[in-house]
Structures are given as structure tokens and as C-alpha cells.
Design an enzyme around this catalytic site. Structure first.
Site, short mmCIF file in Angstrom:
data_model
loop_
_atom_site.label_atom_id
_atom_site.label_comp_id
_atom_site.label_asym_id
_atom_site.label_seq_id
_atom_site.Cartn_x
_atom_site.Cartn_y
_atom_site.Cartn_z
CB CYS A 34 16.77 -4.21 -1.43
SG CYS A 34 18.38 -4.37 -2.22
CB CYS A 65 18.65 -1.61 -4.41
SG CYS A 65 18.59 -2.79 -5.77
CG ASP A 438 -24.64 7.44 3.21
OD1 ASP A 438 -24.49 8.61 2.82
OD2 ASP A 438 -24.79 6.47 2.44
#
Length: 489
Positions: A34, A65, A438
Site C-alpha cells: 500500500c 492494494c 534575470d
């Protein structure tokens, strides 16, 4: 993480979804594995075994599962921020390289022997490349069984199985159901139309999609990308033919509609869409580091879980980054649209206005730079980049070495620090890429009272490592540029 038993037990007891994909819980008393967050998972700790991958669980004889579907959980964030052999191999496996080229092909792309790759993957993941590819084939088969009306024989070969018998045996072994029972259990959700698949792309919360989808929509190349009916749509250049995807953000997952010429391309298409949207990120880990900075903390609290908009095609993005040097977003879109219309492969889009695949390096190698409406210096930069990509001296794919790619980019004429870092952030997927020069980053830094000069801001940003690409998203989001607003919001 699976080796830290106490931590895994605590995660299972609290059903903490943040750890889905980090490890898997196999229960010896039931033979089922699971997700950590599975609501049906209540075994005694002594009956729990923790494994690093779904493939390792399946190889150990555990079945998936039926309630939590652990094989469909978000991918491990480890492959999102690492560039070592195992991480690069996992990205290639997810893209379907083992099914197309075999283990020797995988090893050749990585520059190692098949034995070395096998040994490294087994040591870290508890499964080799064949077992990892088998687990992926099983998941692909389940998706096609549950979401299409295709005959089972077509699904078997589309999923990569060599025979219908192997397909039936694998599905029965992994899901404890025959393929026909899987389809019946889906409750009639299958959609008609061969080649069309609708699925949910899982993610880890929190999730703020504004800058992610806003960026993709605002920079969309005409004919290649568009925003339509609440979804970002684009063409995909896949191994067996073109495809089209429509992606719509929802609070707990992304709705994905794929139209494929060849259903064999489903794993590659899913992998590239997840990479585009940065869906395997771990926002809790990222935001914990960034929120520790008092100047960034308010931005993180306001909109936690920002992702880095990436790409479905690394070479495409590199070309677009050069086209976008020192011009507006609109001008960059226009240049890219002209290239796509002139050199891209035409596609049919019955659901919208997409017309072309973006041209690859081989197609662009034939372009006449004198026909490009841009300065001579940028034409030289573009042709140099295209030649390097087409000639193989520059590799930007999922298997690329980030440091080597940066060095090769920097050697090309006209490729400066800004272009290198933007390509590293969005094409290579380096979570620590930082375009410090930038203009938007510098303006945001100055508005927040942070140093605005590149050298000083780089020193200040050391505390944000290894998540400076995510810090960049938070800084960019302080402006009113269209890239920060999802259309229609």
C-alpha cells in the site's frame, strides 16, 4: 527513507500522504502492498515491510492494494532533484526507454555497462530495470483497461507486453484481478475512442497552480500550445508518433486528456506531462527551507506549493530560450510560432486549434538564418545551438549530466549565464538553478529589500539551496506579469 523503520511506521500510523511514493508498505500477513496514506492500512508494525519501489514490492510477491492503488502514487521526489546514475535511469525508465531499447539501450544512454546499471538500481530500489519496466507496463495496462473500451489484446501490446498470456498473468499477479474484472470494477468509466485516454495525474499538496499554468499559457507558441476551455493544451512529439494533451489543474490532481496515435506512447506521454508540471516535487520540503527566510516567508504562506514550469521537450525549450533573449514574451512567441509553422510536422486536432509539432534539431538544421527576423548575433546563437543539439555534442534529455550540459551550453556563442540557468531550470530540471541576472528576479529582490546585484543576491540566496529554482518562482510571482495569472482566474 524506507530503511528508517521508525519513521516509516509513524508515517503509516498518521496516514501521511506526503510520503506516498517515498516508500511502500508491504504487509506480510495479507500479501498486499500500500501507500503510506492508505485508509485501509491497519496492520501490526511487526507485519510491515518497507520497500523503496512498487517494482520491489511486486518482485517480492506482494499484490497492489485495490483501494489505494499504490502503483499510481506520485513519483519519488528523489528523481526530481538528483542527477546521479539512479535518478537519470529512473527518468528514462519512466519515459519507456527499457521497453523500446531494452536494458542495453538504457545503459548506453547512461554511459555505463548494463551490469553497473543493474547493480546500482537493485542496491537503491530493490529492483532492476526489467522489474521496474514490468511494473510500469502493469500500471499502463490498468489505465487502458479502466479508461478505454479497447479490446484486451490491443491493450496488451499497447502496454508493452510481448504476448497476451504475459499480459494476463502480470495483471492477475499484480492486482489479484483478471483484466476483465479490472474493467468491470471500474464501473463503466471507460471512454469510447481508440487513442483517447483520460486520467488523473496525482501530486503532493499543497499545490498553487497559478504561476505554473499562467506561465505555460502566457508563453504558448501558436499552433503548438494553447489555452482552451480551462485547459492548457499542446502537441507532443512521442516515440511512435504525435500526440495531443489537455491538462486542467484541480486541487488534488491534474486532469489529463491524451489523444495518441499509438497507445504504446502512453507511459512516455504521462512521464513528460508530469515533468512539464513538476508534479513529483515535494512542496513541503521546498517550502520549509524557503519559509525559513523571513523575506520569503510571507510569499510562501500566501501561495504554498508553487511548482517550476518545465517542458515536454528539452531541445524545444532551449531553442525557445534563445528566441526569447532580450525580447518581449509576445515577440518570443511570434518567432517560435513562425519556426513551428515553417519547419514543424503538421498534426490534426479535432478538439482545438493546434496545428504542428515544434520542430526538432534535425529539422531546424535546415533553416536559413537570413530568413529570421532577429539580430545577426542571435541568429548565430540559434544556429550554433541547433548544430550542437543535432550533432550530439550537447545533450539536454532526461539522461543528461547537468554539470556537463551547463558547461557545453556556456561554450556556445551568445549563450550567457541567464540562458544557461533558465535552460537548467526548465529543461534540465535542476531545482537549484538560479537565473540571478534575470530582470524580474532582481526587481523582486529589490522590492523585498534583498540585495539586487547578482553577486550579492547569489550570496544571500545560499540559504535557499537546493531550491533556488522554486525561490525564483516566488520572486517572479510578486509582479503583475501575465505569467503569474492562470487564465480565467
Amino acid at each position: 527513507m524506507h530503511a528508517d523503520r521508525d519513521r516509516c511506521v509513524r508515517a503509516v500510523r498518521s496516514r501521511d500522504a506526503r510520503f506516498d511514493g517515498w516508500f511502500f508498505t508491504a504487509v506480510t500477513s495479507t500479501g498486499i502492498y500500500c501507500r503510506p496514506s492508505c485508509p485501509a492500512l491497519t496492520p501490526r508494525p511487526e507485519n510491515m515491510v518497507f520497500l523503496p519501489s512498487a517494482a520491489a514490492c511486486q518482485q517480492a510477491g506482494f499484490r497492489a492494494c485495490k483501494r489505494c492503488r499504490p502503483d499510481a502514487s506520485s513519483g519519488s521526489p528523489e528523481w526530481n532533484h538528483r542527477a546521479d546514475l539512479v535518478a537519470r535511469a529512473m527518468r528514462l525508465v519512466a519515459d519507456g526507454v527499457v521497453d523500446r531499447e531494452g536494458v542495453p539501450g538504457l545503459a548506453a544512454r547512461l554511459g555505463y555497462s548494463a551490469r553497473q546499471v543493474e547493480r546500482q538500481l537493485n542496491a537503491e530500489l530493490g529492483a532492476g530495470p526489467l522489474a521496474l519496466a514490468r511494473a510500469q507496463r502493469a500500471q499502463t495496462a490498468r489505465l487502458l483497461v479502466e479508461t478505454t473500451t479497447l479490446p484486451m489484446a490491443d491493450i496488451a501490446f499497447a502496454s508493452g507486453f510481448s504476448s497476451i498470456r504475459t499480459f494476463n498473468e502480470t495483471v492477475q499477479e499484480v492486482y489479484a484481478l483478471a483484466p476483465s474484472a479490472l474493467r468491470a470494477r471500474a464501473g463503466g468509466t471507460a471512454e469510447p475512442g481508440a487513442g483517447t485516454v483520460r486520467l488523473r495525474l496525482p501530486l503532493r499538496g499543497p499545490f498553487t497552480p497559478d504561476n505554473l499554468f499562467g506561465h505555460l499559457a502566457a508563453t504558448a507558441v501558436p499552433g503548438v500550445e494553447e489555452w482552451r476551455d480551462g485547459a492548457y493544451r499542446r502537441t507532443l512529439d512521442l516515440p511512435h508518433g504525435p500526440g495531443i494533451v489537455a491538462l486542467s489543474p484541480l486541487p488534488e490532481y491534474v486532469d489529463c486528456r491524451l489523444r495518441l496515435r499509438e497507445l504504446r506512447d502512453l507511459p512516455a506521454a504521462i512521464s513528460r506531462c508530469r515533468r512539464l508540471l513538476d508534479l513529483d516535487a515535494d512542496p513541503e520540503a521546498v517550502d520549509t527551507v524557503l519559509a525559513a527566510d523571513p523575506d520569503l516567508a510571507p510569499l510562501v504562506r500566501k501561495a504554498p506549493g508553487r511548482r517550476v514550469p518545465r517542458t515536454t521537450d528539452e531541445a524545444e525549450f532551449a531553442v525557445r530560450a534563445v528566441l526569447g533573449q532580450q525580447v518581449s514574451t509576445a515577440a518570443a512567441r511570434t518567432h517560435a510560432g513562425r519556426l513551428a509553422a515553417s519547419y514543424g510536422t503538421p498534426v490534426e486536432d479535432p478538439d482545438g486549434g493546434l496545428t504542428h509539432l515544434f520542430p526538432g534539431p534535425a529539422a531546424l538544421a535546415a533553416l536559413d538564418p537570413e530568413q529570421l527576423a532577429m539580430p545577426r548575433s542571435r541568429r548565430r546563437t540559434l544556429t550554433g545551438l541547433v548544430d550542437a543539439l543535432a550533432g550530439g555534442t550537447l545533450a539536454l534529455g532526461a539522461d543528461s549530466d547537468w554539470d556537463l550540459a551547463r558547461a557545453r551550453l556556456a561554450e556556445l556563442p551568445g549563450i550567457g549565464p541567464w540562458t544557461v540557468e533558465v535552460i537548467a531550470m526548465r529543461a534540465l530540471g535542476d531545482p537549484d538553478a538560479f537565473p540571478v541576472t534575470d530582470l524580474g528576479v532582481r526587481q523582486a529582490a529589490e522590492a523585498l529589500g534583498l540585495p539586487a546585484t547578482p553577486a550579492a543576491l547569489t550570496r544571500r540566496a545560499a540559504a535557499w539551496r537546493p531550491w533556488r529554482a522554486y525561490a525564483t518562482q516566488y520572486l517572479w510571482a510578486t509582479s503583475t506579469h501575465p505569467i503569474n495569472v492562470m487564465p480565467g482566474s
